[in-house]
Structure formats: C-alpha cells, structure tokens
Design a protein around this motif. Structure first.
Motif, PDB file in Angstrom:
ATOM      1  N   ASP B   1       0.842  -1.187   0.000  1.00  0.00           N
ATOM      2  CA  ASP B   1       0.000   0.000   0.000  1.00  0.00           C
ATOM      3  C   ASP B   1       0.884   1.246   0.000  1.00  0.00           C
ATOM      4  O   ASP B   1       1.527   1.557   1.006  1.00  0.00           O
ATOM      5  N   GLN B   2       0.909   1.912  -1.167  1.00  0.00           N
ATOM      6  CA  GLN B   2       1.784   3.066  -1.278  1.00  0.00           C
ATOM      7  C   GLN B   2       1.188   4.267  -0.588  1.00  0.00           C
ATOM      8  O   GLN B   2       0.073   4.691  -0.941  1.00  0.00           O
ATOM      9  N   GLN B   3       1.916   4.831   0.333  1.00  0.00           N
ATOM     10  CA  GLN B   3       1.443   6.035   1.000  1.00  0.00           C
ATOM     11  C   GLN B   3       1.935   7.297   0.306  1.00  0.00           C
ATOM     12  O   GLN B   3       1.373   8.368   0.519  1.00  0.00           O
ATOM     13  N   VAL B   4       3.009   7.156  -0.453  1.00  0.00           N
ATOM     14  CA  VAL B   4       3.567   8.271  -1.213  1.00  0.00           C
ATOM     15  C   VAL B   4       3.655   7.813  -2.667  1.00  0.00           C
ATOM     16  O   VAL B   4       4.324   6.819  -2.963  1.00  0.00           O
ATOM     17  N   LYS B   5       2.966   8.535  -3.536  1.00  0.00           N
ATOM     18  CA  LYS B   5       2.851   8.087  -4.918  1.00  0.00           C
ATOM     19  C   LYS B   5       3.440   9.103  -5.881  1.00  0.00           C
ATOM     20  O   LYS B   5       3.087  10.282  -5.852  1.00  0.00           O
ATOM     21  N   GLN B   6       4.313   8.616  -6.737  1.00  0.00           N
ATOM     22  CA  GLN B   6       4.818   9.422  -7.844  1.00  0.00           C
ATOM     23  C   GLN B   6       4.392   8.685  -9.094  1.00  0.00           C
ATOM     24  O   GLN B   6       4.969   7.662  -9.455  1.00  0.00           O
ATOM     25  N   ASN B   7       3.372   9.187  -9.727  1.00  0.00           N
ATOM     26  CA  ASN B   7       2.727   8.445 -10.804  1.00  0.00           C
ATOM     27  C   ASN B   7       3.426   8.553 -12.145  1.00  0.00           C
ATOM     28  O   ASN B   7       3.099   7.809 -13.075  1.00  0.00           O
ATOM     29  N   SER B   8       4.378   9.481 -12.254  1.00  0.00           N
ATOM     30  CA  SER B   8       5.116   9.600 -13.510  1.00  0.00           C
ATOM     31  C   SER B   8       6.493   8.982 -13.329  1.00  0.00           C
ATOM     32  O   SER B   8       7.333   9.552 -12.636  1.00  0.00           O
ATOM     33  N   PRO B   9       6.759   7.838 -13.956  1.00  0.00           N
ATOM     34  CA  PRO B   9       8.087   7.233 -13.817  1.00  0.00           C
ATOM     35  C   PRO B   9       9.181   8.089 -14.447  1.00  0.00           C
ATOM     36  O   PRO B   9      10.325   8.054 -13.988  1.00  0.00           O
ATOM     37  N   SER B  10       8.819   8.832 -15.493  1.00  0.00           N
ATOM     38  CA  SER B  10       9.839   9.654 -16.137  1.00  0.00           C
ATOM     39  C   SER B  10       9.215  10.911 -16.714  1.00  0.00           C
ATOM     40  O   SER B  10       8.010  10.986 -16.959  1.00  0.00           O
ATOM     41  N   LEU B  11      10.099  11.891 -16.938  1.00  0.00           N
ATOM     42  CA  LEU B  11       9.667  13.192 -17.444  1.00  0.00           C
ATOM     43  C   LEU B  11      10.812  13.782 -18.243  1.00  0.00           C
ATOM     44  O   LEU B  11      11.964  13.752 -17.779  1.00  0.00           O
ATOM     45  N   SER B  12      10.502  14.303 -19.420  1.00  0.00           N
ATOM     46  CA  SER B  12      11.525  14.960 -20.243  1.00  0.00           C
ATOM     47  C   SER B  12      11.159  16.429 -20.408  1.00  0.00           C
ATOM     48  O   SER B  12      10.008  16.769 -20.708  1.00  0.00           O
ATOM     49  N   VAL B  13      12.151  17.288 -20.186  1.00  0.00           N
ATOM     50  CA  VAL B  13      11.918  18.734 -20.237  1.00  0.00           C
ATOM     51  C   VAL B  13      13.072  19.388 -20.988  1.00  0.00           C
ATOM     52  O   VAL B  13      14.242  18.996 -20.838  1.00  0.00           O
ATOM     53  N   GLN B  14      12.738  20.377 -21.786  1.00  0.00           N
ATOM     54  CA  GLN B  14      13.768  21.119 -22.519  1.00  0.00           C
ATOM     55  C   GLN B  14      14.577  21.971 -21.544  1.00  0.00           C
ATOM     56  O   GLN B  14      14.032  22.575 -20.599  1.00  0.00           O
ATOM     57  N   GLU B  15      15.863  22.023 -21.817  1.00  0.00           N
ATOM     58  CA  GLU B  15      16.743  22.877 -21.009  1.00  0.00           C
ATOM     59  C   GLU B  15      16.211  24.305 -21.020  1.00  0.00           C
ATOM     60  O   GLU B  15      15.818  24.829 -22.064  1.00  0.00           O
ATOM     61  N   GLY B  16      16.213  24.939 -19.848  1.00  0.00           N
ATOM     62  CA  GLY B  16      15.736  26.312 -19.737  1.00  0.00           C
ATOM     63  C   GLY B  16      14.266  26.441 -19.393  1.00  0.00           C
ATOM     64  O   GLY B  16      13.822  27.496 -18.924  1.00  0.00           O
ATOM     65  N   ARG B  17      13.517  25.351 -19.613  1.00  0.00           N
ATOM     66  CA  ARG B  17      12.083  25.385 -19.296  1.00  0.00           C
ATOM     67  C   ARG B  17      11.863  24.977 -17.839  1.00  0.00           C
ATOM     68  O   ARG B  17      12.792  24.605 -17.126  1.00  0.00           O
ATOM     69  N   ILE B  18      10.608  24.995 -17.422  1.00  0.00           N
ATOM     70  CA  ILE B  18      10.265  24.598 -16.068  1.00  0.00           C
ATOM     71  C   ILE B  18      10.019  23.095 -16.002  1.00  0.00           C
ATOM     72  O   ILE B  18       9.360  22.519 -16.866  1.00  0.00           O
ATOM     73  N   SER B  19      10.576  22.455 -14.994  1.00  0.00           N
ATOM     74  CA  SER B  19      10.282  21.040 -14.708  1.00  0.00           C
ATOM     75  C   SER B  19       9.327  21.008 -13.521  1.00  0.00           C
ATOM     76  O   SER B  19       9.572  21.674 -12.510  1.00  0.00           O
ATOM     77  N   ILE B  20       8.276  20.230 -13.653  1.00  0.00           N
ATOM     78  CA  ILE B  20       7.311  20.072 -12.560  1.00  0.00           C
ATOM     79  C   ILE B  20       7.169  18.590 -12.251  1.00  0.00           C
ATOM     80  O   ILE B  20       6.717  17.816 -13.099  1.00  0.00           O
ATOM     81  N   LEU B  21       7.570  18.224 -11.058  1.00  0.00           N
ATOM     82  CA  LEU B  21       7.454  16.836 -10.613  1.00  0.00           C
ATOM     83  C   LEU B  21       6.357  16.757  -9.551  1.00  0.00           C
ATOM     84  O   LEU B  21       6.332  17.559  -8.626  1.00  0.00           O
ATOM     85  N   ASN B  22       5.482  15.799  -9.727  1.00  0.00           N
ATOM     86  CA  ASN B  22       4.313  15.698  -8.861  1.00  0.00           C
ATOM     87  C   ASN B  22       4.374  14.518  -7.900  1.00  0.00           C
ATOM     88  O   ASN B  22       5.023  13.501  -8.185  1.00  0.00           O
ATOM     89  N   CYS B  23       3.656  14.684  -6.811  1.00  0.00           N
ATOM     90  CA  CYS B  23       3.654  13.652  -5.770  1.00  0.00           C
ATOM     91  C   CYS B  23       2.328  13.723  -5.016  1.00  0.00           C
ATOM     92  O   CYS B  23       1.841  14.820  -4.711  1.00  0.00           O
ATOM     93  N   ASP B  24       1.733  12.593  -4.767  1.00  0.00           N
ATOM     94  CA  ASP B  24       0.498  12.510  -3.978  1.00  0.00           C
ATOM     95  C   ASP B  24       0.733  11.630  -2.761  1.00  0.00           C
ATOM     96  O   ASP B  24       1.552  10.708  -2.807  1.00  0.00           O
ATOM     97  N   TYR B  25       0.027  11.912  -1.694  1.00  0.00           N
ATOM     98  CA  TYR B  25       0.141  11.075  -0.508  1.00  0.00           C
ATOM     99  C   TYR B  25      -1.242  10.741   0.022  1.00  0.00           C
ATOM    100  O   TYR B  25      -2.221  11.423  -0.269  1.00  0.00           O
ATOM    101  N   THR B  26      -1.299   9.675   0.782  1.00  0.00           N
ATOM    102  CA  THR B  26      -2.602   9.209   1.261  1.00  0.00           C
ATOM    103  C   THR B  26      -2.773   9.376   2.766  1.00  0.00           C
ATOM    104  O   THR B  26      -3.895   9.421   3.252  1.00  0.00           O
ATOM    105  N   ASN B  27      -1.678   9.466   3.490  1.00  0.00           N
ATOM    106  CA  ASN B  27      -1.751   9.489   4.946  1.00  0.00           C
ATOM    107  C   ASN B  27      -1.881  10.920   5.452  1.00  0.00           C
ATOM    108  O   ASN B  27      -0.950  11.714   5.326  1.00  0.00           O
TER     109      ASN B  27
END
Lengths: 113, 113
Positions: B1-27
């Motif tokens: 039972d995952q209490q901390v979830k990162q649903n995107s295994p990977s993300l590609s972003v162009q240099e200079g742009r904004i990277s947004i990494l997401n995380c959800d939790y249940t507890n």
C-alpha cells in the motif's frame, strides 16, 4: 570529506548463504538506517539505530538482522538470502534533531544466485 | 500500500524550461515532506523540504508547493539545467511515527538540450 561509505558496491551471494553488508560513516551522526530498494520501487526502511537503540520495522523479515558495534559502523546481516532479497541496499545517517536530512551511501547491489 | 505516490516514472523537459514533478500522498498524518535527488551510482541526496504549516518553500531554482486539501505536492525547477537530470524521490514523514521517512518510487527527469 565526511561521508557514508558502503562496501562492497556489488555483492553476489548464493541462495541460502549468509551475507553481510557494511556501512561506515565519518559524520558522527547518531542515527543510522538501512533501506532496501528493489528495481523501480521506493526505498523501504528495514530498521534503524538511534545511538545503540535498535528500531525494527514491523514488516522487516526475521531473515534480516543488524549490528552497530560503534557510532561509525553498521552492518546488515541476511541470514539466509532468497531470490527475493536481491536488491539495492542503502545505508543512511542523520543527526539527531535533523532527522529529515538523510545522508546516503552509494549502496550495495546484492545479487542472489 | 503506497502512502507516497509518484505516478510519472519519467519526465523529459527542454533545457531552460520549467520542470514540474508531482507527488500525492494518502496518509493525512504526514506533516513533513521532502524531495531527494539521486544521480546514477550515487545515493540520494536531500534537496528541499516543506512543513505542513506552509504551502510553499523556495530554495534557489527549486520550489516545493504543498496542497494539503488535495494531499498533493510538487517540485518546480526553474530554469531546468542539464545537471538536473536525475531521479527525484518524494518523501513524507510524521512526527508521530518516530520520524520514519516514507519514500515514493521516484521520477526520472531528463533535461533535453
């Protein structure tokens, strides 16, 4: 540089043959942790020491034991490794009062044949 | 039972742009959230944290946003640089749980030239 050192980087053992992984630290931190990380999974806490006090996670198998003979060293003993115990084992430390900042070693990749 | 979830295994972003990494939790007992960064062949290193009493914490190019009602946090990297290519782990903890840190599976960020 102060650091957390894990040896060896790669460890191969046979099914059922006891194996010990080692961790040393020069940071003089009170707390030492052992995490298990299987491929594409989250690091999972096995146990930790606060000074000499041992704290085992409820779901850590009895097959896994740990020793901390002094502040600097901590060992992970796997008494009878199974194929499912193949994983990256990460040692980490933290200073009392700054528990959120874990300092990790590079890990030991364990293979079980 | 995952209490901390990162649903995107990977993300590609162009240099200079904004990277947004997401995380959800249940507890809902989690009251402290962290991001760790991991390069290949190295252990994770602490990057930034946020307490549940805040909704934003900024450190240079890195900003973490916390939305407690949605049980969601995100890490923004602006601007993204080639050295940001790494695996990012979201983690959470609660003072009521002996400061145990629960990790997500991680998101691999690729910064494209």
């Amino acid at each position: 540089d102060a650091m957390v050192i894990q040896n060896p980087r790669y460890q191969v053992t046979q099914f059922g043959k006891p194996v010990t992984l080692s961790c040393s630290q020069t940071l003089n931190h009170n707390v030492m942790y052992w995490y298990q990380q299987k491929s594409s999974q989250a690091p999972k806490l096995l146990f930790h020491y606060y000074d000499k006090d041992f704290n085992n996670e409820a779901d850590t198998p009895d097959n896994f034991q740990s020793r901390r003979p002094n502040t600097s060293f901590c060992f992970l003993d796997i008494r009878s490794p199974g194929l499912g115990d193949a994983a990256m084992y990460l040692c980490a430390t933290s200073r009392a009062g700054e528990w959120e900042k874990l300092f990790f070693g590079s890990g030991t990749q364990l293979s079980v044949l | 039972d995952q209490q901390v979830k990162q649903n995107s295994p990977s993300l590609s972003v162009q240099e200079g742009r904004i990277s947004i990494l997401n995380c959800d939790y249940t507890n809902s007992m989690f009251d402290y959230f962290l991001w760790y960064k991991k390069y290949p062949a190295e252990g994770p290193t602490f990057l930034i944290s946020i307490s549940s009493i805040k909704d934003k914490n900024e450190d240079g190019r890195f900003t973490v946003f916390l939305n407690k009602s949605a049980k969601h946090l995100s890490l923004h990297i602006v601007p993204s640089q080639p050295g940001d290519s790494a695996v990012y782990f979201c983690a959470a903890s609660s003072k009521n749980r002996d400061d145990k840190i629960i990790f997500g599976k991680g998101t691999r960020l690729h910064i494209l030239p």
